[in-house]
Design a protein around this motif. Structure first.
Motif, short mmCIF file in Angstrom:
data_model
loop_
_atom_site.label_atom_id
_atom_site.label_comp_id
_atom_site.label_asym_id
_atom_site.label_seq_id
_atom_site.Cartn_x
_atom_site.Cartn_y
_atom_site.Cartn_z
N VAL A 284 -19.89 -30.88 -1.89
CA VAL A 284 -19.34 -30.96 -0.55
C VAL A 284 -17.87 -30.57 -0.64
CG1 VAL A 284 -18.90 -32.42 1.46
CG2 VAL A 284 -20.92 -32.84 0.01
N ALA B 170 -22.17 -34.73 -5.41
CA ALA B 170 -22.90 -35.94 -5.04
C ALA B 170 -24.37 -35.81 -5.42
CB ALA B 170 -22.76 -36.22 -3.55
N ASP B 171 -24.93 -36.94 -5.79
CA ASP B 171 -26.37 -37.06 -6.01
C ASP B 171 -26.92 -37.84 -4.83
OD1 ASP B 171 -28.95 -37.46 -6.83
OD2 ASP B 171 -28.45 -38.27 -8.80
N GLY B 172 -27.51 -37.14 -3.90
CA GLY B 172 -27.86 -37.78 -2.64
C GLY B 172 -26.58 -38.07 -1.87
N ASP B 173 -26.34 -39.35 -1.60
CA ASP B 173 -25.11 -39.73 -0.90
C ASP B 173 -24.10 -40.37 -1.83
OD1 ASP B 173 -23.79 -39.64 1.55
OD2 ASP B 173 -24.18 -41.76 1.95
N THR B 174 -24.41 -40.42 -3.12
CA THR B 174 -23.53 -41.07 -4.09
C THR B 174 -22.66 -40.04 -4.80
OG1 THR B 174 -25.18 -42.82 -4.47
CG2 THR B 174 -23.45 -42.54 -6.13
N ILE C 261 -20.14 -43.85 -1.78
CA ILE C 261 -20.86 -42.89 -0.94
C ILE C 261 -19.87 -41.89 -0.35
CG2 ILE C 261 -22.72 -44.50 -0.44
CD1 ILE C 261 -21.45 -44.99 2.32
N VAL C 262 -20.39 -40.73 0.01
CA VAL C 262 -19.55 -39.66 0.54
C VAL C 262 -18.79 -40.13 1.78
CG1 VAL C 262 -19.55 -37.35 1.56
CG2 VAL C 262 -21.04 -37.86 -0.40
N ALA C 263 -19.42 -40.94 2.61
CA ALA C 263 -18.78 -41.39 3.84
C ALA C 263 -17.57 -42.28 3.59
CB ALA C 263 -19.79 -42.15 4.70
N ASP C 264 -17.43 -42.81 2.38
CA ASP C 264 -16.29 -43.66 2.06
C ASP C 264 -15.12 -42.88 1.44
OD1 ASP C 264 -17.13 -46.08 3.03
OD2 ASP C 264 -18.08 -46.71 1.16
#
Length: 513
Positions: free
Chosen positions: A158, A177-181, A493-496
């Motif tokens: 990303v 990222a692996d998934g969202d991590t 997580i990406v959102a953080d």
């Protein structure tokens, strides 16, 4: 005189070399290969802390402090006439990006450096080095910058930036990222490289002070103070006592405004915009009062070698005193709101944890280091006036997460209010600017370490006999903090990412020279 005569602690005392007599207030020594390597080994084993690394043609400088006594500082100089030197970053990772920058600026090659990618040079200037003295406006063909790879079947990338969706300086973040991590974050900076060291070279002291104050605009007071201290040390120049106290007043107002802005912005990234609104009001009141009292919202160009250029009157003292009382009351209510909002705490507690070992290894200063257990503050170690006459506490927490970085800021807001009240109550009378007794035909070298709101800022300067800058280096605390963000974000997580990034709030401009 030898280095052993300087009463240094064990971690520094047996490092031998030729002392540079004109360097103040800490010694600078010219060392050979064996001492250079011994110093690197002690950095690797944690008995020394890296304070700075910078270059000039055919010379590399290394500033270190004793881990157990940050007031004990030594600058080592290694001559490299053939254009290379043993890499510090080979064994001590905090030096890696500094060495990459030195390579771009001066063409000095750190032998053994594990990461040889350019840092400041994005291929937009002439490929000839050093770009510190030889640039070209002609756009070159930029080679593709290769980010560090991450293995895994489900890993995706990303890209974020370098252009962002707000009023923010450019910086690129490559998230794997692996998934969202998040499994790796890598930052690429240097987009705001402005050739500050080249611009400073040959400038008179007033021009140089203006340039220094613009290294990182949110820390203009701290940079101005660091530069002034370095020059005053080099020229044995003592500013008036009133000017010293006015400088501290401006520094604490700057710290207070930035911490309030950060607290609000972090909470906003956690989905709690009301904290941003209220903190922004308090910050705006400080900026307006700074303009009323000192003539500039950011107090830019108020500090020069020899003192300050703006005094305050009794009306300003009355207004600032009343403002501090108001902010103390209103801020306590905001702290209670933060502490009792479960949805916001869910975003900050346990998020973006920086391990204490990394904070110690990188010598992380400011709220980043103190939130991860590092007991440091340049106002105490190495210390400078008038803080030796003021009472204040240094908040240190252990959890190292976003929540801890917020709470350190909260405590520091309270301490800055207390410091401002003490300064106003004890502010001495007298002049605000002093002419140097050695204003002509006097050369020298000086260094200073000042506590900005992010942490310790280092300024090193060499002044020639015409009172012009021969060389100057300014080191932002963010040089040692950006890599730690990459460590703290792993496993989140990406959102953080936004809230973690804002909780660090590293300077882009300050890291781009």
């Amino acid at each position: 005189m030898t280095v052993s005569d300087l009463c240094l602690p064990d971690s520094l005392g047996d490092l031998y070399g030729e002392i540079v007599a004109e360097h103040s207030p800490w010694p600078r020594i010219k060392v050979k290969h064996d001492v250079w390597m011994a110093t690197i080994d002690r950095l690797n084993h944690g008995t020394l802390v890296l304070m700075g690394l910078w270059g000039e043609p055919q010379t590399i400088h290394l500033a270190v402090a004793d881990t157990n006594n940050l007031s004990k500082i030594l600058v080592l100089t290694f001559s490299c006439p053939e254009g290379h030197y043993p890499s510090v970053g080979c064994m001590h990772p905090p030096a890696i990006r500094l060495e990459r920058a030195v390579t771009d600026l001066f063409g000095l090659i750190p032998v053994g450096l594990p990461d040889t990618r350019p840092w400041l040079d994005h291929g937009k200037w002439s490929k000839q080095t050093p770009i510190a003295t030889q640039q070209s406006d002609a756009k070159q063909n930029e080679e593709e910058y290769v980010f560090l790879s991450v293995d895994g079947d489900n890993v995706h990338q990303v890209p974020v930036g370098p252009v962002h969706a707000g009023i923010i300086e450019p910086g690129h973040f490559r998230i794997s990222a692996d998934g969202d991590t998040i499994v790796r974050l890598e930052a690429r900076l240097g987009y705001t490289h402005k050739g500050i060291e080249s611009l400073l070279q040959g400038a008179d002291l007033e021009q140089a002070a203006r340039l220094a104050a613009r290294c990182s605009g949110d820390s203009t007071v701290a940079y101005g103070l660091a530069f002034a201290h370095a020059v005053e040390s080099a020229l044995n120049w003592a500013p008036p006592v009133r000017a010293v106290w006015l400088r501290a007043l401006m520094a604490e107002l700057e710290r207070l405004a930035n911490h309030l802005g950060d607290i609000g912005a972090i909470c906003n990234d956690g989905g709690f915009a009301i904290m941003l609104a209220h903190c922004s009001v308090l910050r705006e009141q400080i900026l307006r009062e700074s303009f009323s009292s000192f003539g500039h919202r950011l107090m830019m160009d108020r500090i020069f070698p020899g003192g300050v250029v703006t005094d305050i009157d009794s009306a300003s003292i009355t207004r600032i005193t009343a403002l501090m009382a108001s902010i103390r009351l209103r801020f306590q209510q905001l702290v209670e709101l933060y502490d009792t909002t479960a949805s916001l705490q869910d975003r900050t507690i346990g998020t973006g944890t920086l391990q204490a070992g990394f904070a110690q290894q990188f010598g992380a200063g400011g709220f980043i280091g103190r939130a991860s257990g590092r007991y440091c503050d340049a106002r105490r170690w190495p210390s400078y006036p008038p803080y030796n006459e003021l009472e204040f506490e240094i908040p240190v927490l252990q959890s190292g997460d976003v929540n801890a970085r917020i709470w350190v800021r909260i405590y520091e807001v309270e301490q800055s209010i207390h410091l401002i009240e003490q300064i106003l109550a004890k502010l001495p009378e007298g002049s605000i600017r002093a002419e140097s007794k050695n204003s002509t035909n006097r050369s020298g070298e000086g260094m200073a370490i000042i506590e900005g709101f992010r942490g310790d800022i280092l300024a090193w300067v060499r002044i020639d006999a015409a009172n012009r800058i021969e060389r100057c280096h300014l080191r932002d605390p963010s040089w040692f903090q950006w890599p730690l963000l990459e460590s703290a974000i792993d496993g989140n997580i990406v959102a953080d990412f936004p809230i973690c990034n804002k909780s660090f709030n590293c300077s882009y401009s300050g890291s781009d020279l």
